[in-house]
Design an enzyme around this catalytic site. Structure first.
Site, PDB file in Angstrom:
ATOM      1  NE  ARG A  28      -3.788  -2.297   2.149  1.00  0.00           N
ATOM      2  CZ  ARG A  28      -4.724  -2.660   1.267  1.00  0.00           C
ATOM      3  NH1 ARG A  28      -5.089  -1.824   0.314  1.00  0.00           N
ATOM      4  NH2 ARG A  28      -5.303  -3.848   1.339  1.00  0.00           N
ATOM      5  CG  ASP A  29       1.472   5.567  -2.316  1.00  0.00           C
ATOM      6  OD1 ASP A  29       1.999   5.549  -3.436  1.00  0.00           O
ATOM      7  OD2 ASP A  29       1.666   6.479  -1.478  1.00  0.00           O
ATOM      8  CB  ILE A  30       3.745   5.678   2.604  1.00  0.00           C
ATOM      9  CG1 ILE A  30       3.934   5.764   4.105  1.00  0.00           C
ATOM     10  CG2 ILE A  30       4.299   6.893   1.885  1.00  0.00           C
ATOM     11  CD1 ILE A  30       5.383   5.702   4.552  1.00  0.00           C
ATOM     12  CG  ASN A  86       3.738   9.079 -12.272  1.00  0.00           C
ATOM     13  OD1 ASN A  86       2.898   9.393 -13.112  1.00  0.00           O
ATOM     14  ND2 ASN A  86       3.459   9.037 -10.986  1.00  0.00           N
ATOM     15  CD  GLU A  94       6.927  12.410  -5.404  1.00  0.00           C
ATOM     16  OE1 GLU A  94       6.637  11.536  -4.566  1.00  0.00           O
ATOM     17  OE2 GLU A  94       6.399  13.534  -5.436  1.00  0.00           O
ATOM     18  CB  VAL A  95      10.153   5.970  -5.763  1.00  0.00           C
ATOM     19  CG1 VAL A  95      10.990   4.749  -5.392  1.00  0.00           C
ATOM     20  CG2 VAL A  95       9.680   6.694  -4.503  1.00  0.00           C
ATOM     21  CG  HIS A  99       6.404   2.948  -8.652  1.00  0.00           C
ATOM     22  ND1 HIS A  99       7.641   3.524  -8.791  1.00  0.00           N
ATOM     23  CD2 HIS A  99       5.530   3.958  -8.446  1.00  0.00           C
ATOM     24  CE1 HIS A  99       7.519   4.840  -8.680  1.00  0.00           C
ATOM     25  NE2 HIS A  99       6.254   5.130  -8.480  1.00  0.00           N
ATOM     26  CG  HIS A 101       1.045   4.980  -8.776  1.00  0.00           C
ATOM     27  ND1 HIS A 101       1.147   5.586  -7.545  1.00  0.00           N
ATOM     28  CD2 HIS A 101       2.169   5.330  -9.446  1.00  0.00           C
ATOM     29  CE1 HIS A 101       2.283   6.273  -7.479  1.00  0.00           C
ATOM     30  NE2 HIS A 101       2.917   6.133  -8.625  1.00  0.00           N
TER      31      HIS A 101
HETATM   32  P1  AMP Z   1       5.977   8.210  -8.139  1.00  0.00           P
HETATM   33  O1  AMP Z   1       5.701   9.674  -8.002  1.00  0.00           O
HETATM   34  O2  AMP Z   1       5.251   7.589  -9.278  1.00  0.00           O
HETATM   35  O3  AMP Z   1       7.455   7.915  -8.138  1.00  0.00           O
HETATM   36  O4  AMP Z   1       5.342   7.546  -6.861  1.00  0.00           O
HETATM   37  C1  AMP Z   1       6.052   7.229  -5.704  1.00  0.00           C
HETATM   38  C2  AMP Z   1       5.047   6.783  -4.674  1.00  0.00           C
HETATM   39  O5  AMP Z   1       5.724   6.123  -3.633  1.00  0.00           O
HETATM   40  C3  AMP Z   1       4.260   7.932  -4.038  1.00  0.00           C
HETATM   41  O6  AMP Z   1       2.855   7.749  -4.270  1.00  0.00           O
HETATM   42  C4  AMP Z   1       4.620   7.819  -2.568  1.00  0.00           C
HETATM   43  O7  AMP Z   1       3.549   8.152  -1.701  1.00  0.00           O
HETATM   44  C5  AMP Z   1       5.035   6.368  -2.439  1.00  0.00           C
HETATM   45  N1  AMP Z   1       5.953   6.061  -1.352  1.00  0.00           N
HETATM   46  C6  AMP Z   1       7.068   6.720  -1.015  1.00  0.00           C
HETATM   47  N2  AMP Z   1       7.668   6.118   0.029  1.00  0.00           N
HETATM   48  C7  AMP Z   1       6.906   5.037   0.347  1.00  0.00           C
HETATM   49  C8  AMP Z   1       6.994   4.004   1.329  1.00  0.00           C
HETATM   50  N3  AMP Z   1       8.001   3.959   2.204  1.00  0.00           N
HETATM   51  N4  AMP Z   1       6.030   3.063   1.360  1.00  0.00           N
HETATM   52  C9  AMP Z   1       4.996   3.104   0.490  1.00  0.00           C
HETATM   53  N5  AMP Z   1       4.864   4.040  -0.478  1.00  0.00           N
HETATM   54  C10 AMP Z   1       5.801   5.002  -0.541  1.00  0.00           C
END
Ligand code: AMP
Length: 116
Positions: A28-30, A86, A94-95, A99, A101
């Site tokens: 689950r997304d945080i 993304n 961001e990560v 992934h 969503h």
């Molecule tokens: P993106 O902008 O597509 O890279 O999405 C990165 C997602 O990772 C965001 O929706 C964040 O809320 C989620 N996220 C970041 N850190 C964590 C974590 N530790 N556990 C779960 N989701 C996370």
């Protein structure tokens, strides 16, 4: 140094894991943006869609099958849901571990915010 999501795969940081198989992990997304917001990731660390290799096709196909399976188990398959990947700055990534969503549980409205 491994990415945040690699640390989740390795159980070095906690996450609410909802599914795992040999190629993928889902948790689950945080910071959920819908009642259901799950991230589905390949276990191989692929930074972005631009970095996908032919050998990744099985894992990336699996992401969609896992998304459909989780949509069913979360009870959102019939009403519908949205899948988002993304890529890089303009995509809002961001990560940097590819992934998918899975978002649902409410009407998500138009795909993009309208430019007025
Ligand atoms: P993106 O902008 O597509 O890279 O999405 C990165 C997602 O990772 C965001 O929706 C964040 O809320 C989620 N996220 C970041 N850190 C964590 C974590 N530790 N556990 C779960 N989701 C996370």
């Amino acid at each position: 140094m491994s990415s945040l999501f690699a640390k989740i795969i390795a159980r070095e940081i906690p996450a609410d894991i909802v599914y795992e198989d040999d190629l993928t992990l889902a948790f689950r997304d945080i910071a959920p943006q819908a009642p259901v917001h799950i991230l589905i990731i390949p276990k191989r660390e692929i930074a972005t869609v631009n970095d996908v290799m032919p050998a990744d096709e099985a894992a990336l196909g699996r992401l969609l099958r896992v998304a459909a399976k989780l949509a069913a188990s979360e009870g959102i398959a019939q009403d519908g849901y949205r899948l988002i990947v993304n890529c890089n700055e303009h995509g809002g990534q961001e990560v940097f571990h590819l992934h998918l969503h899975l978002l649902g549980g409410r009407n998500l409205g138009p795909m993009l915010a309208r430019q007025t």
